[in-house]
Design a protein around this motif. Structure first.
Motif, PDB file in Angstrom:
ATOM      1  N   ILE A  92      45.362  44.426  38.463  1.00  0.00           N
ATOM      2  CA  ILE A  92      46.005  43.870  37.275  1.00  0.00           C
ATOM      3  C   ILE A  92      45.000  43.822  36.137  1.00  0.00           C
ATOM      4  O   ILE A  92      43.792  43.780  36.352  1.00  0.00           O
ATOM      5  CB  ILE A  92      46.586  42.465  37.547  1.00  0.00           C
ATOM      6  N   GLU A  93      45.518  43.825  34.908  1.00  0.00           N
ATOM      7  CA  GLU A  93      44.664  43.858  33.726  1.00  0.00           C
ATOM      8  C   GLU A  93      45.448  43.347  32.528  1.00  0.00           C
ATOM      9  O   GLU A  93      46.671  43.212  32.571  1.00  0.00           O
ATOM     10  CB  GLU A  93      44.208  45.286  33.453  1.00  0.00           C
ATOM     11  N   THR A  94      44.707  43.106  31.431  1.00  0.00           N
ATOM     12  CA  THR A  94      45.370  42.811  30.160  1.00  0.00           C
ATOM     13  C   THR A  94      45.327  43.987  29.189  1.00  0.00           C
ATOM     14  O   THR A  94      46.235  44.148  28.379  1.00  0.00           O
ATOM     15  CB  THR A  94      44.738  41.593  29.470  1.00  0.00           C
ATOM     16  N   ASP A  95      44.249  44.789  29.229  1.00  0.00           N
ATOM     17  CA  ASP A  95      43.987  45.777  28.170  1.00  0.00           C
ATOM     18  C   ASP A  95      43.921  45.073  26.816  1.00  0.00           C
ATOM     19  O   ASP A  95      44.273  45.635  25.781  1.00  0.00           O
ATOM     20  CB  ASP A  95      45.042  46.879  28.150  1.00  0.00           C
ATOM     21  N   CYS A  96      43.473  43.821  26.832  1.00  0.00           N
ATOM     22  CA  CYS A  96      43.424  43.052  25.589  1.00  0.00           C
ATOM     23  C   CYS A  96      42.425  43.675  24.610  1.00  0.00           C
ATOM     24  O   CYS A  96      41.466  44.323  25.030  1.00  0.00           O
ATOM     25  CB  CYS A  96      43.034  41.599  25.890  1.00  0.00           C
ATOM     26  N   PRO A  97      42.736  43.582  23.315  1.00  0.00           N
ATOM     27  CA  PRO A  97      43.699  42.682  22.673  1.00  0.00           C
ATOM     28  C   PRO A  97      45.117  43.235  22.548  1.00  0.00           C
ATOM     29  O   PRO A  97      45.927  42.684  21.795  1.00  0.00           O
ATOM     30  CB  PRO A  97      43.087  42.500  21.274  1.00  0.00           C
ATOM     31  N   HIS A 104      40.502  45.285  32.942  1.00  0.00           N
ATOM     32  CA  HIS A 104      40.395  46.139  31.748  1.00  0.00           C
ATOM     33  C   HIS A 104      40.527  45.290  30.491  1.00  0.00           C
ATOM     34  O   HIS A 104      41.618  44.814  30.157  1.00  0.00           O
ATOM     35  CB  HIS A 104      41.482  47.212  31.753  1.00  0.00           C
ATOM     36  N   VAL A 105      39.409  45.103  29.796  1.00  0.00           N
ATOM     37  CA  VAL A 105      39.405  44.332  28.551  1.00  0.00           C
ATOM     38  C   VAL A 105      38.598  45.066  27.488  1.00  0.00           C
ATOM     39  O   VAL A 105      37.766  45.933  27.789  1.00  0.00           O
ATOM     40  CB  VAL A 105      38.809  42.919  28.747  1.00  0.00           C
TER      41      VAL A 105
END
Length: 275
Positions: free
Chosen positions: A203-208, A7-8
Motif C-alpha cells: 500500500i502507498e499514498t503517492d503523496c502529495p 511510495h511518497v
C-alpha cells in the motif's frame, strides 16, 4: 498496528512549510516507515536530507519516464553511483513507461531497461511507474527476464485490469495500491486488489497526489492517509485492518530489506479471497 507507506514524495514543495506536523500525523496514524521515491537524480540530496531528519525514511534513486528525455549514459552512471553511496537506498526508481501523452517511447524503454540492469547489478528492487503501457511493459520485462534474468520490484500506484495485474504477478512483482482504490468508480482497481496474493500486496499514498476518498476535500495527500488505503483494501479482501497492516508491512520489509522494531510478521489470519 504498523503501516508502511511504500511510495511518497515529501520533498515536494507541498510539504515544505509543515513537514514536522506531517511527520507527527503519520506517526500518530501508525506509519512506522516510508519509502521515498525519486523522480530524477537531482532530487537525491533533498531526499537524503529528509531521511537524515526522519529516521523512518528509506529512499530510492532513479529517473521517471516523463523525464526520459534527460537520459544519457552519464545519468545512468550517476544513478549507479548514488545508489551505492548510501545504505538507505533500498530501490531503483521510480522508473518505467508512461505512454499517456508520450512521443518518446523508444527513449523511455531504453532508460527503463538500463535502470533494470542497474537494479539487477546491485540486487535492488525496482519501483515501476506504468501508465497506459501495460502490454509494452510486460513484453519488455519478459524479454529482459529471458536475456538477463529476473529483477524484483513493485508495480506502484497500480490501476490496471485484473488481466494486466496477473501479467506482473506472473513475473514475480509486488502490486501496490494507492488512494485510487478508494475512488467510487475504480472498479477494475478494486477487482485487482482482491486478486493479488497476500504475500505480494503493498500500500502507498503517492503523496502529495491521489488523496483517498475520505479526505478528498483536502487537496494534498500525506503519508498518514495510507491508513485509508489499508482500510479499503482490507474491506475488499474481507480481512481485518490489523491483518492487512501486518501482511503489507511484512511484504514491504521483505521487498525493500527494511528492519522495523516490534514487527510481527507471523500473523496467520488469512483471507478467503487471496492467500
Amino acid at each position: 498496528m504498523q503501516l508502511i507507506d511504500t511510495h511518497v514524495h515529501i520533498n515536494f514543495d507541498a510539504f515544505q512549510s509543515d513537514i514536522e506536523s506531517v511527520a507527527q500525523a503519520w506517526r500518530a496514524a501508525g506509519v512506522a516507515h516510508l519509502v521515498h521515491s525519486c523522480v530524477e537524480p537531482n532530487e537525491f540530496s533533498s531526499i537524503r536530507a529528509i531521511a537524515d531528519r526522519f529516521p523512518e525514511v528509506s529512499f530510492a534513486v532513479g529517473l521517471h519516464p516523463l523525464d526520459a528525455d534527460k537520459w544519457t549514459p552519464e545519468l545512468a552512471e550517476r544513478i549507479l553511483t548514488l545508489a551505492q553511496s548510501d545504505a538507505r537506498v533500498v530501490a531503483i526508481g521510480e522508473t518505467g513507461l508512461d505512454f499517456y501523452k508520450a512521443d518518446n517511447q523508444a527513449v523511455q524503454q531504453a532508460a527503463f531497461t538500463t535502470q533494470l540492469e542497474i537494479a539487477r547489478r546491485l540486487n535492488l528492487p525496482v519501483i515501476i511507474h506504468c501508465r497506459d503501457a501495460a502490454p509494452a511493459m510486460a513484453e519488455l520485462l519478459r524479454q529482459f527476464w529471458r536475456r538477463q534474468g529476473p529483477v524484483n520490484g513493485v508495480m506502484h500506484c497500480w490501476s490496471g485490469t485484473p488481466e494486466e495485474t496477473q501479467w506482473f504477478l506472473d513475473l514475480g512483482f509486488h502490486i501496490s495500491f494507492s488512494g485510487i482504490v478508494t475512488f467510487k468508480n475504480a472498479h477494475q482497481v478494486k477487482a485487482s486488489a482482491q486478486l493479488v496474493p497476500s504475500d505480494r500486496l503493498l500500500i502507498e499514498t503517492d503523496c502529495p497526489f491521489l488523496t483517498p476518498a475520505p479526505k478528498r476535500k483536502e487537496r494534498r495527500n500525506q503519508p498518514a492517509y495510507v491508513k485509508h488505503v489499508a482500510e479499503q483494501v482490507a474491506h475488499l479482501r474481507g480481512v481485518s485492518l490489523e491483518t492487512l497492516a501486518c501482511q503489507t508491512t511484512a511484504n514491504a520489509c521483505r521487498l525493500f530489506g527494511l528492519s522495523i522494531s516490534n514487527l510481527s510478521s507471523q500473523h496467520t489470519e488469512t483471507s478467503g479471497i487471496a492467500s
